[in-house]
Design a protein around this motif. Sequence first.
Motif, short mmCIF file in Angstrom:
data_model
loop_
_atom_site.label_atom_id
_atom_site.label_comp_id
_atom_site.label_asym_id
_atom_site.label_seq_id
_atom_site.Cartn_x
_atom_site.Cartn_y
_atom_site.Cartn_z
N GLY A 297 10.05 -2.28 0.51
CA GLY A 297 10.28 -1.22 -0.41
C GLY A 297 10.05 -0.05 0.58
O GLY A 297 9.13 0.31 0.97
N ASP A 298 11.00 0.65 0.92
CA ASP A 298 10.77 1.47 2.18
C ASP A 298 11.80 2.74 1.92
O ASP A 298 12.86 3.00 2.88
N GLU A 299 12.05 3.53 1.00
CA GLU A 299 11.21 3.69 -0.32
C GLU A 299 11.36 2.89 -1.35
O GLU A 299 10.60 2.43 -2.30
N CYS A 300 12.75 2.60 -1.68
CA CYS A 300 13.19 2.10 -2.85
C CYS A 300 12.92 0.56 -2.74
O CYS A 300 13.21 -0.02 -1.44
N LEU A 301 13.23 -0.32 -3.75
CA LEU A 301 13.08 -1.95 -3.36
C LEU A 301 14.38 -2.00 -2.27
O LEU A 301 15.51 -1.83 -2.64
N HIS A 302 14.09 -2.98 -1.45
CA HIS A 302 14.92 -3.36 -0.32
C HIS A 302 14.86 -4.71 0.08
O HIS A 302 15.09 -4.85 1.27
N GLY A 303 14.80 -5.77 -0.74
CA GLY A 303 14.88 -7.01 -0.46
C GLY A 303 13.59 -7.77 0.08
O GLY A 303 12.58 -6.99 0.48
N ASN A 304 13.76 -9.11 0.69
CA ASN A 304 12.93 -9.60 1.43
C ASN A 304 13.35 -9.79 2.83
O ASN A 304 12.31 -10.80 3.38
N ASN A 305 14.09 -9.13 3.45
CA ASN A 305 14.08 -9.45 4.92
C ASN A 305 12.94 -8.82 5.66
O ASN A 305 12.33 -7.79 5.24
N PRO A 306 12.18 -9.87 6.53
CA PRO A 306 10.87 -9.26 6.96
C PRO A 306 10.71 -8.06 8.01
O PRO A 306 9.80 -7.78 8.47
N ASN A 307 12.08 -7.63 8.28
CA ASN A 307 12.26 -6.54 9.05
C ASN A 307 12.10 -5.22 8.28
O ASN A 307 11.94 -4.22 8.55
N GLN A 308 12.08 -5.32 6.77
CA GLN A 308 12.14 -4.55 5.92
C GLN A 308 10.75 -3.55 5.96
O GLN A 308 9.57 -4.34 6.46
N GLY A 309 10.53 -2.37 5.56
CA GLY A 309 9.26 -1.83 5.44
C GLY A 309 8.42 -1.96 3.98
O GLY A 309 9.17 -2.19 3.21
N SER A 310 7.02 -1.83 4.24
CA SER A 310 6.35 -2.07 2.90
C SER A 310 5.20 -0.79 3.18
O SER A 310 4.61 -0.81 3.99
N GLU A 311 5.07 -0.25 1.97
CA GLU A 311 4.35 0.97 2.20
C GLU A 311 2.83 0.93 1.92
O GLU A 311 2.63 0.09 1.06
N LEU A 312 2.00 1.56 2.59
CA LEU A 312 0.56 1.63 2.42
C LEU A 312 0.23 2.01 0.83
O LEU A 312 -0.61 1.27 0.15
N CYS A 313 0.93 2.91 0.29
CA CYS A 313 0.78 3.14 -1.02
C CYS A 313 0.85 2.37 -1.97
O CYS A 313 -0.12 2.08 -2.91
N ALA A 314 1.80 1.58 -1.59
CA ALA A 314 2.55 0.36 -2.49
C ALA A 314 1.25 -0.76 -2.49
O ALA A 314 0.96 -1.42 -3.66
N ALA A 315 0.52 -0.99 -1.45
CA ALA A 315 -0.33 -2.02 -1.19
C ALA A 315 -1.60 -1.59 -2.22
O ALA A 315 -1.93 -2.52 -3.03
N VAL A 316 -2.19 -0.38 -2.09
CA VAL A 316 -3.39 0.07 -2.81
C VAL A 316 -3.00 0.16 -4.20
O VAL A 316 -3.97 0.02 -5.13
N GLU A 317 -1.75 0.64 -4.38
CA GLU A 317 -1.71 0.55 -6.00
C GLU A 317 -1.40 -0.73 -6.70
O GLU A 317 -1.69 -0.78 -7.83
N LEU A 318 -0.73 -1.45 -5.74
CA LEU A 318 -0.72 -2.81 -6.40
C LEU A 318 -1.91 -3.51 -6.71
O LEU A 318 -2.27 -4.40 -7.60
N MET A 319 -2.97 -3.37 -5.74
CA MET A 319 -4.11 -3.84 -5.99
C MET A 319 -5.03 -3.41 -7.06
O MET A 319 -5.61 -4.10 -7.77
N PHE A 320 -4.82 -2.09 -7.41
CA PHE A 320 -5.40 -1.52 -8.48
C PHE A 320 -4.72 -1.99 -9.94
O PHE A 320 -5.41 -2.33 -10.73
N SER A 321 -3.66 -2.34 -9.83
CA SER A 321 -2.70 -2.87 -11.00
C SER A 321 -3.25 -4.34 -11.28
O SER A 321 -3.50 -4.68 -12.29
N LEU A 322 -3.30 -5.06 -10.06
CA LEU A 322 -3.73 -6.44 -10.23
C LEU A 322 -5.42 -6.46 -10.88
O LEU A 322 -5.50 -7.41 -11.44
N GLU A 323 -5.97 -5.60 -10.34
CA GLU A 323 -7.37 -5.50 -10.98
C GLU A 323 -7.38 -5.46 -12.47
O GLU A 323 -8.40 -5.88 -13.11
#
Length: 672
Positions: A297-323
């Motif tokens: 997701g760099d910014e929009c959803l962009h598949g699972n190629n391991p060269n694509q980006g993953s945003e730091l905001c998405a990590a902490v917000e996904l953690m908050f959602s999972l909690e």
Amino acid sequence: MKTLLHLLCATVSVCLLTGCLKEGEKPTIAKSYSMLPLGSVKAEGWLLETLQRQRDGLTSRLDEEFGDVVGPRNGWLGGDGDQWERGPYWIDGLLPLAYILEDQALIDKVQPWIEWTLASQDSSGFFGPAVDLPNSLPGLQRNKARDWWPRMVMLKVLRQHYEATGDERVMPFLVKYFRYQLETLPGKPLDTWTNWAKYRACDNMSVVLWVYEQTGEKWLLDLVELLHKQGFDYTGLFTDGGLGTFGSVHCVNLAQGFKEPVVYWSMVKDSTYLKAVAKGFEDLRKYDAYPNGMFGGDECLHGNNPNQGSELCAAVELMFSLEEMLRITGDNFYADYLEKVAYNALPTQISDDFMAKQYYQQENQVMIKSGDGHNFDQKQEGTALDFGIRSGYTCCLANFHQGWPKFVQNLWLRSEDGGIAAMCYGPSSAKMEMNGHTVCVNEKTYYPFDGKVEITFSISGLDAEDDSSVSFPLHLRIPGWAEGSVIRINDDEPLAGVAGQNLKLARNWKDGDKVSLDFPMHIKTERWYEKSVSIERGPLLYALRIGEKWVKHQYSPKQRHGDFCWEVYPTSPWNYALLNFDEAAPDSSFEVALDVEKLLNNNWYWNLENCPLTMKARAVRIPWWTMYGTEAGPLPYVVKRHYRDLDIPQETITLVPYGCTTLRIAEFPVAR
């Protein structure tokens, strides 16, 4: 998928418990666990070191390093500066850190934001910078200031402030604002000024439901219904397979929005919403996910190629959602997922001193260099991968602070049957009132680097002979990967834990009682993009150890990202394919080594120097897998036997936990 069955079972059990409401009876909000008051759960060991490093880094100094935006001129302090999300973002992480550490200097730094916000409410109930907008603001900034979205972040802040302090001003303030919303939203819906509130309405809904539980005001449920209808339809997105379409949703919106159907379900108790979320996670794994728990997701959803980006905001917000989803449903799928993100994706994206962050991370990341040599949806003037203060957009600079403190806060929870629950594991302690006694639990562990956990009880007020114990249930999560777990109470006979389920120990607990858990950490391999392979052991993903050379890079004066950043270059080969491993029995194919001295003599493990775990694997270098621009070239699908014709020697490579890396290969091609 295992979680779907769990969620549907949870639906049935809650619906049976709630039944049909009698006349005048208030609807109940379904949940399995609740947070303890903020500050009741403390970090210990390496987790305490993490929070202290965060305190000494940007979390306490952001107003100095980023003062033009979150300094005294910020709109949430009454100034003419930034009126939107970045100030509330920062306080949303600074506040829980301050109270968990009991750091008065941080609390004093938070308090002016609380005081100005509470004082800003007008007679209608509206609050925030737009109450008195300076005429000098340009149109876009004025729209952002009026926007519903930044207030949603501040609602989270005010809830945490109340839970930490019991401030009596907060609840009337929130009730008044929610009445304003109920009256105003029909004419000025969530997407009136910007569209962010429409996609992130769940943060608003969650606080409304929390206030409803405190006050019992039924009209608050009408507001939840209105917010749900005006918000983005995540239920439809998941049900209709929208996660299989590139660009269908913004990455941070998705991370925040995953919880929306679950939060709404807690009110309406219709299994449609839980099924939708289960389908969403199934599709995420199929189309977009990485083995570290994140997704392209760099910014929009962009598949699972391991060269694509993953945003730091998405990590902490996904953690908050999972909690939040974990507390509502009690489903261990969310706890396993939460640990995967926290113990893999989060530490690698923030520098050891917490003075720099990376806007995007890559699963296969072999060089970090300024420039646009990446196939990202948005490239932020070529600074998206750099480690710096203002690399990429500044949202992540303000928002990453919530990740670790809120994770610590959710290690220990109160169960709805009057007990306590260890739902995620890490060195910690917690204090709570149980049946008139103060119960303290101390969790000693090196988890996630080791699978042994020791929980000791300290209970006050048990002096009398007839009052030598206190009765309550202890819930212990058995991770989904932990086959063959063993649990022992004191010196009693051991109990077997079932992977993926909770073990409930209901008994009379005495001062000094000890519970020992042993979670066997077996190696697991999985197939990902282009049939590549990931290697996991327990909650940790492993990646190739690549030598690092950090270089300070001066930005061009034309760029808006501060003075400098850090680029990182590889000093050892990276283009390896795995060789000779047994997918049916991976424990026999890899050699794990634990450096006990590093484990015992350090409190910070998240770098190559201090990493206490290594894994050896057989591999061959693939000479035709080379750099493409400033990243690894296309991932080879399967490396056939012709590598032998080139007389390429087999090698032993070293893998380390993903969170300890900056450069890495985590999805390996396979040589046959």
